[in-house]
Design a protein around this motif. Structure first.
Motif, short mmCIF file in Angstrom:
data_model
loop_
_atom_site.label_atom_id
_atom_site.label_comp_id
_atom_site.label_asym_id
_atom_site.label_seq_id
_atom_site.Cartn_x
_atom_site.Cartn_y
_atom_site.Cartn_z
N LYS A 104 -9.00 2.28 -15.17
CA LYS A 104 -9.70 1.75 -14.01
C LYS A 104 -8.65 1.30 -12.98
CE LYS A 104 -14.24 1.62 -14.75
NZ LYS A 104 -15.23 2.18 -13.80
N VAL A 105 -8.94 1.53 -11.71
CA VAL A 105 -8.02 1.12 -10.65
C VAL A 105 -8.65 -0.04 -9.89
CG1 VAL A 105 -6.80 1.79 -8.56
CG2 VAL A 105 -7.06 3.44 -10.43
N PHE A 106 -8.02 -1.21 -10.00
CA PHE A 106 -8.45 -2.41 -9.27
C PHE A 106 -7.40 -2.71 -8.19
CE2 PHE A 106 -10.40 -4.03 -13.50
CZ PHE A 106 -11.54 -3.27 -13.29
N TYR A 107 -7.85 -2.98 -7.00
CA TYR A 107 -6.91 -3.35 -5.92
C TYR A 107 -7.16 -4.80 -5.54
CZ TYR A 107 -3.38 -1.57 -2.70
OH TYR A 107 -2.19 -1.30 -2.07
N TYR A 108 -6.19 -5.66 -5.88
CA TYR A 108 -6.29 -7.09 -5.57
C TYR A 108 -5.41 -7.38 -4.36
CZ TYR A 108 -5.98 -12.18 -6.36
OH TYR A 108 -6.05 -13.55 -6.21
N ILE A 109 -6.01 -7.93 -3.33
CA ILE A 109 -5.42 -8.11 -2.00
C ILE A 109 -5.44 -6.75 -1.30
CG2 ILE A 109 -3.50 -8.92 -0.61
CD1 ILE A 109 -2.68 -10.77 -2.85
N ALA A 110 -6.53 -6.49 -0.64
CA ALA A 110 -6.81 -5.19 -0.05
C ALA A 110 -5.75 -4.79 0.98
CB ALA A 110 -8.19 -5.22 0.62
N ASP A 156 -18.74 1.56 5.02
CA ASP A 156 -19.72 1.74 3.95
C ASP A 156 -19.06 1.77 2.57
OD1 ASP A 156 -22.29 2.05 2.94
OD2 ASP A 156 -22.16 4.24 2.93
N TYR A 157 -18.13 0.84 2.36
CA TYR A 157 -17.43 0.75 1.08
C TYR A 157 -17.54 -0.68 0.58
CZ TYR A 157 -13.65 1.00 -2.37
OH TYR A 157 -12.91 0.95 -3.53
N PRO A 158 -18.31 -0.94 -0.48
CA PRO A 158 -18.52 -2.31 -0.95
C PRO A 158 -17.26 -2.91 -1.55
CG PRO A 158 -19.50 -0.74 -2.47
CD PRO A 158 -19.05 0.05 -1.29
N ILE A 159 -17.00 -4.16 -1.23
CA ILE A 159 -15.82 -4.86 -1.76
C ILE A 159 -16.23 -6.24 -2.25
CG2 ILE A 159 -14.33 -3.63 -0.13
CD1 ILE A 159 -14.00 -6.27 1.39
N HIS A 160 -15.32 -6.90 -2.94
CA HIS A 160 -15.54 -8.26 -3.44
C HIS A 160 -14.67 -9.22 -2.63
CE1 HIS A 160 -17.38 -6.44 -7.04
NE2 HIS A 160 -16.31 -5.66 -7.11
N TYR A 161 -15.29 -10.17 -1.90
CA TYR A 161 -14.50 -11.24 -1.31
C TYR A 161 -14.43 -12.36 -2.33
CZ TYR A 161 -12.82 -15.12 1.44
OH TYR A 161 -12.07 -16.18 1.88
N VAL A 162 -13.21 -12.71 -2.77
CA VAL A 162 -13.06 -13.65 -3.88
C VAL A 162 -12.50 -15.00 -3.46
CG1 VAL A 162 -12.85 -11.85 -5.62
CG2 VAL A 162 -10.79 -12.65 -4.45
N GLY A 163 -12.29 -15.20 -2.15
CA GLY A 163 -11.61 -16.39 -1.68
C GLY A 163 -10.15 -16.07 -1.41
N ASN A 164 -9.39 -17.06 -1.01
CA ASN A 164 -8.00 -16.81 -0.64
C ASN A 164 -7.05 -17.54 -1.58
OD1 ASN A 164 -5.37 -17.39 0.98
ND2 ASN A 164 -6.37 -15.70 2.04
N PRO A 188 0.78 -1.25 0.00
CA PRO A 188 0.00 0.00 0.00
C PRO A 188 0.81 1.29 0.00
CG PRO A 188 -0.09 -1.07 2.15
CD PRO A 188 0.56 -2.04 1.21
N GLY A 189 1.98 1.32 0.64
CA GLY A 189 2.75 2.55 0.68
C GLY A 189 3.05 3.10 -0.69
N PHE A 190 3.35 2.22 -1.62
CA PHE A 190 3.63 2.58 -3.01
C PHE A 190 2.34 2.65 -3.82
CE2 PHE A 190 4.97 1.83 -7.37
CZ PHE A 190 6.21 2.42 -7.47
N ASN A 191 1.52 1.62 -3.69
CA ASN A 191 0.37 1.47 -4.58
C ASN A 191 -0.73 2.50 -4.37
OD1 ASN A 191 1.19 -0.57 -6.29
ND2 ASN A 191 0.47 -2.22 -4.96
N LEU A 251 -12.37 -3.02 -5.18
CA LEU A 251 -11.45 -3.61 -4.20
C LEU A 251 -11.77 -5.09 -4.04
CD1 LEU A 251 -9.22 -2.93 -2.08
CD2 LEU A 251 -11.06 -2.58 -0.42
N PHE A 252 -10.73 -5.92 -4.15
CA PHE A 252 -10.88 -7.37 -4.09
C PHE A 252 -10.18 -7.90 -2.84
CE2 PHE A 252 -11.13 -5.90 -8.39
CZ PHE A 252 -12.20 -6.61 -8.93
#
Length: 379
Positions: free
Chosen positions: A111-117, A154-162, A94-97, A138-139
């Motif tokens: 589009k900005v996708f964040y995989y591994i929140a 109040d920010y919707p995210i996607h839980y995709v499994g581990n 996160p510090g960089f991203n 956010l994934f």
């Protein structure tokens, strides 16, 4: 479509490589350009910078390398602007991203996708403002993050499994090597093994491995085996293990865990990997100025635990020896408590089963890739 992916360490490189494979499956025209590592390079695309040239941890290390960090950040921003991707995919780090996310969003570049929140539930919760502002989707790979982001913020995210659970499951399905074959291949003796997972960065290894080594002479019936991190050369480890019977293996951590009786593990993804292999463990994390860090852990951290195992299970499954709790006596006592034939071992294995249940759905990279491609095609 064009995907620009940024991963800043070994685990991110591995997870990103599986995501890239899944993106290629769902998007036949997928093109990749990335900050990453060898795993991503094997999938294909263009590597702009290897993570070993960007990964700095700890205040002192970061301050010492600020010029390099700023140069890498400027390079990344310029490269994104010139390549014009459809999506920028940020993998942890996160510090960089988060700075890159702000740049991309502000300039409307992709589009900005964040995989591994980002793990803001543990530290720097104020970053939620940046995430809400700059991240389109956010994934999450940790089930307890869903209520944190959705209910608390109040920010919707996607839980995709581990993805770690997927990687371990696949390894166990495909690997049939025996213990003796593993020992022979790695030039190890035939005593049962205790794994040493001392971190992926020099600072972590320097702080943790010497203390872990103090347990070796107290368990003579076992061979301790150190899992070498991808970006650390053998010579660095030899300074710590020369003169001992500790074995060193390279790029073979899963095989080591598959054949280990117990483990001493530095906090991080490795704690989850160890649990998924059903290897009882002691979590060990030394820090400079241990009393200060002990105070911060007790009074400033937002969570009860630091290991993913305990966080996912929502209870103490594994012992956590962090900062001033990480003493040689405590480490040896906790290790003895989980050796074969002990009640502590059985209790920990039962806790692992509960943790696996909480992780839930399989195929995290596939689930994430399908959602990403769907979002891009609908815009």
């Amino acid at each position: 479509m064009k995907y620009y992916i940024i991963a800043g360490e070994a685990s991110g490189d591995l997870h990103a490589s599986h995501l890239m494979k899944a993106l290629k499956y769902h998007d036949n025209d997928a093109q990749f350009r990335f900050f990453g590592g060898d795993c991503m390079a094997e999938v294909g695309g263009t590597m702009v910078r290897h993570y070993r040239d960007t990964a700095y941890m700890g205040f002192v290390s970061v301050m010492a390398h600020l010029p390099a960090i700023f140069r890498n950040m400027a390079l990344c921003k310029r490269d994104i602007q010139e390549w014009a991707p459809d999506a920028v995919i940020l993998v942890d780090y996160p510090g960089f991203n988060l700075d890159i996310a702000h740049f991309v969003h502000k300039n409307g570049l992709a589009k900005v996708f964040y995989y591994i929140a980002p793990k803001i539930w543990a530290w720097k919760e104020h970053r939620i403002k940046n995430i809400k502002r700059d991240v389109d989707e956010l994934f999450s790979i940790l089930p307890f993050e869903v209520p944190f982001y959705e209910q608390k913020h109040d920010y919707p995210i996607h839980y995709v499994g581990n993805p770690t659970a997927d990687e371990v499951r696949l390894f166990l399905q495909e690997n049939n090597e025996t213990f003796l074959q593993f020992c022979s291949r790695n030039k190890l003796d035939e005593r049962p093994k205790i794994a040493l997972l001392a971190g992926s960065r020099r600072t972590e290894i320097k702080d943790n491995l010497p203390r872990m080594m103090q347990a070796v002479s107290h368990f003579p019936d076992y061979q301790f085996v150190l899992a070498g991190a991808p970006a650390i050369e053998d010579e660095y480890y030899h300074d710590f293990i020369n003169g001992s019977e500790v074995g060193l293996i390279r790029n073979d951590t899963f095989a080591l865990l598959a054949h280990s009786t117990a483990a001493l593990v530095t906090s991080g993804t490795a704690t989850l990997e160890t649990a998924l292999f059903n290897v009882p463990q002691v979590v060990c994390y030394a820090t400079p100025m241990a009393p200060l860090w002990g105070f911060l852990k007790r009074h400033l951290l937002k969570v009860k635990w630091v290991s993913l195992v305990n966080l996912i299970a929502n209870k103490e499954v594994v012992a956590e020896l962090v900062a001033d709790d990480f003493t040689t006596t405590r480490m040896m006592d906790e290790l003895q408590r989980i050796m074969p034939g002990t009640q502590g071992r059985e209790t920990m294995l039962a806790g692992y089963a509960e943790m696996k249940q909480a992780i839930g759905k399989p195929d995290a990279p596939g689930n994430a890739a399908q959602l990403m491609v769907s979002v891009l095609r609908s815009t």
